[in-house]
Motif scaffolding. Structure first.
Motif, PDB file in Angstrom:
ATOM      1  N   VAL A 140      10.141   5.106  -7.279  1.00 13.31           N
ATOM      2  CA  VAL A 140       9.794   5.858  -5.738  1.00 13.31           C
ATOM      3  C   VAL A 140       8.794   4.853  -4.879  1.00 13.31           C
ATOM      4  O   VAL A 140       8.857   4.446  -4.036  1.00 13.31           O
ATOM      5  CB  VAL A 140       8.588   6.860  -6.452  1.00 13.31           C
ATOM      6  N   GLY A 141       8.175   3.721  -5.922  1.00  8.80           N
ATOM      7  CA  GLY A 141       7.742   2.676  -5.986  1.00  8.80           C
ATOM      8  C   GLY A 141       8.352   1.579  -4.967  1.00  8.80           C
ATOM      9  O   GLY A 141       7.770   1.227  -3.436  1.00  8.80           O
ATOM     10  N   ALA A 142       9.366   1.562  -5.051  1.00  6.85           N
ATOM     11  CA  ALA A 142      10.315   0.229  -4.031  1.00  6.85           C
ATOM     12  C   ALA A 142      11.184   0.721  -3.169  1.00  6.85           C
ATOM     13  O   ALA A 142      10.832   0.601  -2.367  1.00  6.85           O
ATOM     14  CB  ALA A 142      11.579   0.708  -5.288  1.00  6.85           C
ATOM     15  N   GLU A 143      11.469   2.469  -3.348  1.00 12.37           N
ATOM     16  CA  GLU A 143      11.947   3.098  -2.327  1.00 12.37           C
ATOM     17  C   GLU A 143      10.768   3.182  -0.480  1.00 12.37           C
ATOM     18  O   GLU A 143      10.674   2.589   0.441  1.00 12.37           O
ATOM     19  CB  GLU A 143      11.712   4.342  -2.337  1.00 12.37           C
ATOM     20  N   ALA A 144       9.134   3.256  -1.434  1.00 14.45           N
ATOM     21  CA  ALA A 144       8.588   3.324  -0.344  1.00 14.45           C
ATOM     22  C   ALA A 144       8.134   1.805   0.115  1.00 14.45           C
ATOM     23  O   ALA A 144       7.560   1.149   1.610  1.00 14.45           O
ATOM     24  CB  ALA A 144       7.031   3.475  -0.742  1.00 14.45           C
ATOM     25  N   PRO A 149       0.687  -1.235   0.214  1.00 14.53           N
ATOM     26  CA  PRO A 149       0.057  -0.641   0.008  1.00 14.53           C
ATOM     27  C   PRO A 149       0.820   1.061   0.308  1.00 14.53           C
ATOM     28  O   PRO A 149       0.794   2.593  -0.504  1.00 14.53           O
ATOM     29  CB  PRO A 149      -0.832  -0.425   1.446  1.00 14.53           C
ATOM     30  N   LYS A 150       1.956   1.466   0.202  1.00 16.65           N
ATOM     31  CA  LYS A 150       2.476   2.486   0.812  1.00 16.65           C
ATOM     32  C   LYS A 150       3.593   2.684  -0.169  1.00 16.65           C
ATOM     33  O   LYS A 150       3.836   3.515  -0.420  1.00 16.65           O
ATOM     34  CB  LYS A 150       3.709   2.749   2.074  1.00 16.65           C
ATOM     35  N   ALA A 151       4.109   1.879  -1.217  1.00 14.58           N
ATOM     36  CA  ALA A 151       4.457   1.486  -3.008  1.00 14.58           C
ATOM     37  C   ALA A 151       3.429   2.407  -3.984  1.00 14.58           C
ATOM     38  O   ALA A 151       3.255   3.037  -4.484  1.00 14.58           O
ATOM     39  CB  ALA A 151       4.377   0.259  -3.383  1.00 14.58           C
ATOM     40  N   LYS A 152       2.323   2.026  -3.498  1.00 15.75           N
ATOM     41  CA  LYS A 152       1.123   2.594  -4.005  1.00 15.75           C
ATOM     42  C   LYS A 152       0.773   4.011  -4.165  1.00 15.75           C
ATOM     43  O   LYS A 152       0.423   4.621  -4.979  1.00 15.75           O
ATOM     44  CB  LYS A 152       0.175   2.015  -3.925  1.00 15.75           C
ATOM     45  N   ARG A 153       0.651   4.458  -3.130  1.00 13.98           N
ATOM     46  CA  ARG A 153       0.528   5.945  -2.529  1.00 13.98           C
ATOM     47  C   ARG A 153       0.977   6.301  -2.815  1.00 13.98           C
ATOM     48  O   ARG A 153       1.248   7.655  -3.328  1.00 13.98           O
ATOM     49  CB  ARG A 153       0.354   6.320  -1.016  1.00 13.98           C
ATOM     50  N   ALA A 154       2.616   5.860  -3.626  1.00 12.45           N
ATOM     51  CA  ALA A 154       3.720   6.807  -3.260  1.00 12.45           C
ATOM     52  C   ALA A 154       3.981   7.034  -5.247  1.00 12.45           C
ATOM     53  O   ALA A 154       3.935   8.354  -6.038  1.00 12.45           O
ATOM     54  CB  ALA A 154       5.306   6.165  -3.208  1.00 12.45           C
ATOM     55  N   ILE A 155       3.489   5.662  -5.562  1.00 10.14           N
ATOM     56  CA  ILE A 155       3.633   5.925  -6.964  1.00 10.14           C
ATOM     57  C   ILE A 155       2.794   6.992  -7.300  1.00 10.14           C
ATOM     58  O   ILE A 155       2.802   7.593  -8.709  1.00 10.14           O
ATOM     59  CB  ILE A 155       2.985   4.509  -7.936  1.00 10.14           C
TER      60      ILE A 155
END
Length: 380
Positions: free
Chosen positions: A267-271, A47-53
């Motif tokens: 950004v998705g991978a970082e999140a 979910p954090k990756a989705k928001r960052a994307i």
């Protein structure tokens, strides 16, 4: 028209991905299809990756950071020894970087039979041979035999070990890896590069499967491969990375294509790295799913191999009286996609990805139905 194409390209058998859900729906005119074929995370993406994307969508007109600075910094924080990092468009990209950087046409890589097939494909694309050591009945190989391939052939530049291995799910223990390192150290002054592919590291439960950083510290000519496609659920973004000494990684960076990781993937991978609760949920789901499959297969009398990944290998010939391809073909009209592994030289076997509880239950029912129909047709 005749084109000048090298024989190693003309004879290349390209990688064939798992059958898509949409294709199966169209082909068999069915709505509900379960895919347990490609070792994807059944929870979806972090979910954090989705928001960052989502936050990057307004900047898609800009090129991504070609160096991947923020993601590299986030990765380095995770590892106390701070190895150098190279980013890839999936770990397959890093495999290609390794072979392009350290091999010439006519050189060779060494690995085991039924190792991840991308090693062999990437090697052949560059005119590099693949030498394989055989597997035993436990689907494991002898590390000394693997080292002997490098010792006897002075054109071996890279030794690939997937730990755990896809598609078998088997692994190389700490003591075995240390033996391999000891053997490689004595070959051509330790110049052979050891590649440890740890794509499924987060799913491992075995206590004697070592942290790859231990091996890197002991054998500096080691490159570790990792991916965001599995436990982090980002297979669609294609982000992988390699870790190793600054000398090895700096050479690989010279062949890396600019902007090989897109902005959303960065950004998705970082999140995703910071979404520890998601990773914990994914690991727990996999452990419970693996337990389900082991019990269910035992109940059906289908032989399988204990796995350290998010998938399990079964013996179709013993359990169903058919090949892996035939079993998968029988499953498709019933809305289930599995993964035959005949392309790995294992025609009687088939790989099942661990899914959600609902997916596992439905898939288990399909296998039971097929087994029952097979036995009935044979007069049992």
């Amino acid at each position: 028209m005749s084109f000048q194409v090298p024989d190693y390209i003309r004879t290349l058998v390209p990688y064939v991905p798992g059958k898509p859900i949409e294709e199966t729906q169209r082909e068999f005119r069915i709505k509900k299809v379960i895919k347990l074929a490609s070792n994807e995370n059944p929870l979806g993406a972090s979910p954090k990756a989705k928001r960052a994307i989502a936050s990057t969508l307004g900047e898609l007109n800009r090129y991504p950071d070609g160096s991947g600075f923020r993601l590299k910094q986030a990765l380095k924080k995770m590892f106390p020894s701070s190895p150098s990092v190279i980013l890839g468009n999936g770990s397959n990209d890093v495999i290609d970087h390794l072979i392009r950087t350290f091999c010439l046409a006519g050189d060779a890589i060494a690995t085991s039979q039924a190792a991840f097939i991308a090693y062999k494909i990437c090697a052949q694309i560059h005119g590099v041979k693949t030498l394989e050591t055989p597997l035993n009945k436990e689907l494991k190989f002898d590390v000394k035999e693997l080292a002997d391939l490098a010792r006897k052939n002075d054109r071996v530049r890279l030794v690939f070990v997937a730990n755990p291995n896809n598609p078998t799910g088997t692994y190389v223990t700490r003591s075995e890896l240390k033996t391999l390192v000891r053997e490689l150290s004595s070959i051509r002054d330790g110049s052979v590069i050891l590649v440890l592919d740890y794509a499924y590291w987060e799913y491992v439960t075995a206590k004697d499967l070592p942290n790859p950083l231990e091996i890197l510290q002991e054998y500096p000519n080691t490159v570790i491969l990792r991916t965001f496609s599995k436990v982090y659920g980002l297979a669609g973004l294609r982000v992988g990375y390699g870790m190793g000494s600054s000398e090895l990684i700096s050479h690989m960076e010279k062949v890396r294509q600019p902007f090989n990781i897109n902005s959303s993937a960065l950004v998705g991978a970082e999140a995703a790295l910071n979404d520890k609760s998601f990773v914990a949920r994914a690991k727990l789901l996999n452990e419970k799913g693996m337990s389900f499959w082991e019990k269910h297969l035992n109940k059906l009398g289908v032989p399988f191999w204990k796995s350290q990944g998010n998938f399990i290998m079964i013996d179709c010939k013993q359990g169903f009286g058919m090949s892996g391809v035939d079993l998968n073909n029988a499953c498709l009209p019933l809305g289930l996609i599995l993964r035959p592994v005949a392309n790995y030289g294992l025609p009687d076997l088939l790989r099942i990805t661990v899914g959600t509880p609902e997916e596992n239950k439905k898939a288990g029912q399909v296998l039971k139905q097929i087994q029952s129909q097979t036995y009935k047709s044979l007069g049992h």
